[in-house]
Scaffold this active site. Sequence first.
Site, PDB file in Angstrom:
ATOM      1  CB  ALA A 171      13.229  23.156 -13.385  1.00 51.49           C
ATOM      2  CG  LEU A 178      11.719  29.196 -13.738  1.00 46.29           C
ATOM      3  CD1 LEU A 178      11.028  30.396 -13.119  1.00 46.29           C
ATOM      4  CD2 LEU A 178      13.045  28.961 -13.050  1.00 46.29           C
ATOM      5  CG  ASP A 179      11.600  25.475 -18.732  1.00 45.78           C
ATOM      6  OD1 ASP A 179      12.288  26.517 -18.789  1.00 45.78           O
ATOM      7  OD2 ASP A 179      12.063  24.336 -18.901  1.00 45.78           O
ATOM      8  CB  ALA A 180       4.946  27.237 -17.525  1.00 42.19           C
TER       9      ALA A 180
END
Length: 75
Positions: A52, A55-57
């Site tokens: 996660a 994925l936030d990057a």
Amino acid sequence: MELVYIAAAIIIGMGALATGIGFALLGGKLLESTARQPELGAQLQTKTFIMAGLLDAVPMIGVGIAMYLIFVVAG
């Protein structure tokens, strides 16, 4: 110059959409895996939180590129 603003909006919008889909798939797979093997729940949750974060990057990089387009290329 207006096309730069449209491009920046598309970059941010698509990044947000892809992240939302990614989180939905990631959460669904976590629940599915935990239901199948409950004894691995803690390990799966740790790996899910790492994914996660990665994925936030993606949208953060997209926002950085969009801000570059708006303030440097169009400005």
